[in-house]
Design a protein around this motif. Sequence first.
Motif, PDB file in Angstrom:
ATOM      1  N   GLY A  72       0.894  -1.230   0.066  1.00 24.56           N
ATOM      2  CA  GLY A  72       0.024  -0.131   0.175  1.00 24.56           C
ATOM      3  C   GLY A  72       0.780   1.271   0.151  1.00 24.56           C
ATOM      4  N   PHE A  73       2.015   1.249   0.901  1.00 27.69           N
ATOM      5  CA  PHE A  73       2.910   2.101   0.713  1.00 27.69           C
ATOM      6  C   PHE A  73       3.483   2.793  -0.655  1.00 27.69           C
ATOM      7  CE2 PHE A  73       7.219   3.959   1.387  1.00 27.69           C
ATOM      8  CZ  PHE A  73       6.835   5.328   1.735  1.00 27.69           C
ATOM      9  N   LEU A  74       3.794   1.445  -1.271  1.00 27.83           N
ATOM     10  CA  LEU A  74       4.420   1.552  -2.610  1.00 27.83           C
ATOM     11  C   LEU A  74       3.494   2.117  -3.702  1.00 27.83           C
ATOM     12  CD1 LEU A  74       6.851  -1.545  -2.908  1.00 27.83           C
ATOM     13  CD2 LEU A  74       7.307   0.933  -2.615  1.00 27.83           C
ATOM     14  N   THR A  75       2.290   1.815  -3.465  1.00 22.94           N
ATOM     15  CA  THR A  75       1.391   2.173  -4.416  1.00 22.94           C
ATOM     16  C   THR A  75       0.865   3.744  -4.464  1.00 22.94           C
ATOM     17  OG1 THR A  75      -0.583   1.363  -3.166  1.00 22.94           O
ATOM     18  CG2 THR A  75       0.011   0.027  -5.027  1.00 22.94           C
ATOM     19  N   GLU A  76       0.826   4.184  -2.991  1.00 25.12           N
ATOM     20  CA  GLU A  76       0.712   5.709  -2.837  1.00 25.12           C
ATOM     21  C   GLU A  76       1.927   6.360  -3.126  1.00 25.12           C
ATOM     22  OE1 GLU A  76       0.230   8.575   1.151  1.00 25.12           O
ATOM     23  OE2 GLU A  76       0.807   6.417   1.469  1.00 25.12           O
ATOM     24  N   GLN A  77       3.075   5.910  -3.148  1.00 19.99           N
ATOM     25  CA  GLN A  77       4.524   6.643  -3.374  1.00 19.99           C
ATOM     26  C   GLN A  77       4.397   6.785  -4.866  1.00 19.99           C
ATOM     27  OE1 GLN A  77       6.327   8.632  -1.168  1.00 19.99           O
ATOM     28  NE2 GLN A  77       4.757   8.067   0.246  1.00 19.99           N
ATOM     29  N   ALA A  78       4.076   5.776  -5.450  1.00 17.56           N
ATOM     30  CA  ALA A  78       4.350   5.627  -7.129  1.00 17.56           C
ATOM     31  C   ALA A  78       3.269   6.400  -7.827  1.00 17.56           C
ATOM     32  CB  ALA A  78       4.251   4.124  -7.567  1.00 17.56           C
ATOM     33  N   GLY A  79       2.182   6.767  -7.236  1.00 18.02           N
ATOM     34  CA  GLY A  79       1.060   7.431  -7.778  1.00 18.02           C
ATOM     35  C   GLY A  79       0.141   6.588  -8.608  1.00 18.02           C
ATOM     36  N   LEU A  80      -0.049   5.343  -8.190  1.00 17.81           N
ATOM     37  CA  LEU A  80      -0.828   4.465  -9.034  1.00 17.81           C
ATOM     38  C   LEU A  80      -2.175   4.924  -8.945  1.00 17.81           C
ATOM     39  CD1 LEU A  80       1.177   1.082  -8.372  1.00 17.81           C
ATOM     40  CD2 LEU A  80       1.384   2.685 -10.523  1.00 17.81           C
ATOM     41  N   MET A  81      -2.692   5.243  -7.811  1.00 21.40           N
ATOM     42  CA  MET A  81      -4.055   5.667  -7.614  1.00 21.40           C
ATOM     43  C   MET A  81      -4.465   6.882  -8.689  1.00 21.40           C
ATOM     44  SD  MET A  81      -6.697   5.021  -5.931  1.00 21.40           S
ATOM     45  CE  MET A  81      -6.390   4.309  -4.461  1.00 21.40           C
ATOM     46  N   GLU A  82      -3.589   7.816  -8.632  1.00 25.67           N
ATOM     47  CA  GLU A  82      -3.877   8.930  -9.491  1.00 25.67           C
ATOM     48  C   GLU A  82      -3.796   8.433 -11.064  1.00 25.67           C
ATOM     49  OE1 GLU A  82      -1.570   9.391  -7.329  1.00 25.67           O
ATOM     50  OE2 GLU A  82      -2.102  10.686  -5.914  1.00 25.67           O
ATOM     51  N   ARG A  83      -2.824   7.790 -11.423  1.00 22.65           N
ATOM     52  CA  ARG A  83      -2.840   7.445 -12.929  1.00 22.65           C
ATOM     53  C   ARG A  83      -4.112   6.446 -13.176  1.00 22.65           C
ATOM     54  NH1 ARG A  83       3.322   5.947 -13.395  1.00 22.65           N
ATOM     55  NH2 ARG A  83       2.837   4.149 -12.797  1.00 22.65           N
ATOM     56  N   PHE A 110      -8.004  -1.325  -6.139  1.00 27.46           N
ATOM     57  CA  PHE A 110      -7.144  -0.962  -5.128  1.00 27.46           C
ATOM     58  C   PHE A 110      -7.507  -1.877  -4.034  1.00 27.46           C
ATOM     59  CE2 PHE A 110      -5.209   1.872  -7.664  1.00 27.46           C
ATOM     60  CZ  PHE A 110      -3.662   1.754  -7.418  1.00 27.46           C
ATOM     61  N   ALA A 111      -8.855  -2.164  -3.623  1.00 31.12           N
ATOM     62  CA  ALA A 111      -9.039  -2.914  -2.764  1.00 31.12           C
ATOM     63  C   ALA A 111      -8.811  -4.416  -2.874  1.00 31.12           C
ATOM     64  CB  ALA A 111     -10.698  -2.865  -2.429  1.00 31.12           C
ATOM     65  N   MET A 112      -8.853  -4.895  -3.960  1.00 35.71           N
ATOM     66  CA  MET A 112      -8.519  -6.284  -4.432  1.00 35.71           C
ATOM     67  C   MET A 112      -7.020  -6.384  -4.296  1.00 35.71           C
ATOM     68  SD  MET A 112     -11.020  -7.233  -7.326  1.00 35.71           S
ATOM     69  CE  MET A 112     -10.681  -5.984  -8.693  1.00 35.71           C
ATOM     70  N   ALA A 113      -6.217  -5.382  -5.047  1.00 40.11           N
ATOM     71  CA  ALA A 113      -4.874  -5.581  -5.083  1.00 40.11           C
ATOM     72  C   ALA A 113      -4.046  -5.450  -3.656  1.00 40.11           C
ATOM     73  CB  ALA A 113      -4.224  -4.242  -5.954  1.00 40.11           C
ATOM     74  N   THR A 114      -4.590  -4.693  -2.908  1.00 39.47           N
ATOM     75  CA  THR A 114      -3.914  -4.310  -1.283  1.00 39.47           C
ATOM     76  C   THR A 114      -4.627  -5.514  -0.484  1.00 39.47           C
ATOM     77  OG1 THR A 114      -5.431  -2.904  -0.823  1.00 39.47           O
ATOM     78  CG2 THR A 114      -3.433  -2.187  -1.802  1.00 39.47           C
ATOM     79  N   GLY A 115      -5.707  -6.149  -0.762  1.00 38.51           N
ATOM     80  CA  GLY A 115      -6.322  -7.087   0.258  1.00 38.51           C
ATOM     81  C   GLY A 115      -6.932  -6.244   1.436  1.00 38.51           C
ATOM     82  N   ILE A 116      -7.438  -5.062   1.161  1.00 42.78           N
ATOM     83  CA  ILE A 116      -8.084  -4.283   2.041  1.00 42.78           C
ATOM     84  C   ILE A 116      -7.837  -4.499   3.665  1.00 42.78           C
ATOM     85  CG2 ILE A 116     -10.368  -3.742   2.922  1.00 42.78           C
ATOM     86  CD1 ILE A 116     -11.570  -5.118   0.473  1.00 42.78           C
ATOM     87  N   VAL A 117      -6.377  -4.334   3.516  1.00 43.35           N
ATOM     88  CA  VAL A 117      -5.367  -4.343   4.940  1.00 43.35           C
ATOM     89  C   VAL A 117      -4.671  -3.129   5.081  1.00 43.35           C
ATOM     90  CG1 VAL A 117      -3.949  -5.767   6.100  1.00 43.35           C
ATOM     91  CG2 VAL A 117      -5.520  -6.965   4.969  1.00 43.35           C
ATOM     92  N   GLY A 118      -4.644  -2.632   6.275  1.00 41.93           N
ATOM     93  CA  GLY A 118      -3.473  -1.551   6.409  1.00 41.93           C
ATOM     94  C   GLY A 118      -3.493  -0.426   5.919  1.00 41.93           C
ATOM     95  N   ALA A 119      -2.424  -0.057   5.589  1.00 40.73           N
ATOM     96  CA  ALA A 119      -2.134   1.142   4.776  1.00 40.73           C
ATOM     97  C   ALA A 119      -2.581   1.149   3.304  1.00 40.73           C
ATOM     98  CB  ALA A 119      -0.683   1.407   4.872  1.00 40.73           C
ATOM     99  N   GLY A 120      -2.594  -0.060   2.714  1.00 38.71           N
ATOM    100  CA  GLY A 120      -3.139   0.191   1.225  1.00 38.71           C
ATOM    101  C   GLY A 120      -4.490   0.359   1.213  1.00 38.71           C
ATOM    102  N   PHE A 121      -5.445   0.213   2.088  1.00 35.69           N
ATOM    103  CA  PHE A 121      -6.611   0.571   1.811  1.00 35.69           C
ATOM    104  C   PHE A 121      -7.092   1.834   2.482  1.00 35.69           C
ATOM    105  CE2 PHE A 121     -11.438   0.666   2.708  1.00 35.69           C
ATOM    106  CZ  PHE A 121     -11.734   0.605   1.683  1.00 35.69           C
ATOM    107  N   ASN A 122      -6.438   2.193   3.323  1.00 32.05           N
ATOM    108  CA  ASN A 122      -6.679   3.502   4.107  1.00 32.05           C
ATOM    109  C   ASN A 122      -6.005   4.694   3.353  1.00 32.05           C
ATOM    110  OD1 ASN A 122      -8.102   2.459   6.116  1.00 32.05           O
ATOM    111  ND2 ASN A 122      -6.191   1.988   7.396  1.00 32.05           N
TER     112      ASN A 122
END
Length: 145
Positions: A72-83, A110-122
Amino acid sequence: MDKQQLMGLVMLVLMVTVIFAGFPISFTILFLALVFGYLGLGANVFDLAYFQTIGMMKEELLAAIPMFIFMGFLTEQAGLMERLFQALRQLLAPVRGSLYLVVILTSTIFAMATGIVGAGFNHGCGQLHHVVLGHMALQGAAKGR
């Protein structure tokens, strides 16, 4: 009301009071469990807590949690959500209510990719919130709704 019921009621009231006073929930529950366990079971409660901790540390399934948080931290830092949001927004632009559909699809992916756990979803949903607000303001949405 016997002694155990009274202790349970006092523990519940004390827990709610301490949490509303602003103490972290995890420390509040841990402290109350140890104090009331000591009052109810004596010094054996510390041995039981130790053995429970060792047993929990042997659980192999829990090793995946830090990896989900890291992902989740990596997806946030890479900007994947915005893209992903921008790509889906351009893809579904002709569809009526596309902003709604894009938010649902992006959150689901993103819920499927991060498993809806911890920082990924939040972090993902918080990040998506900031992206969507800009687009809603461009569309003329009223603030506060």
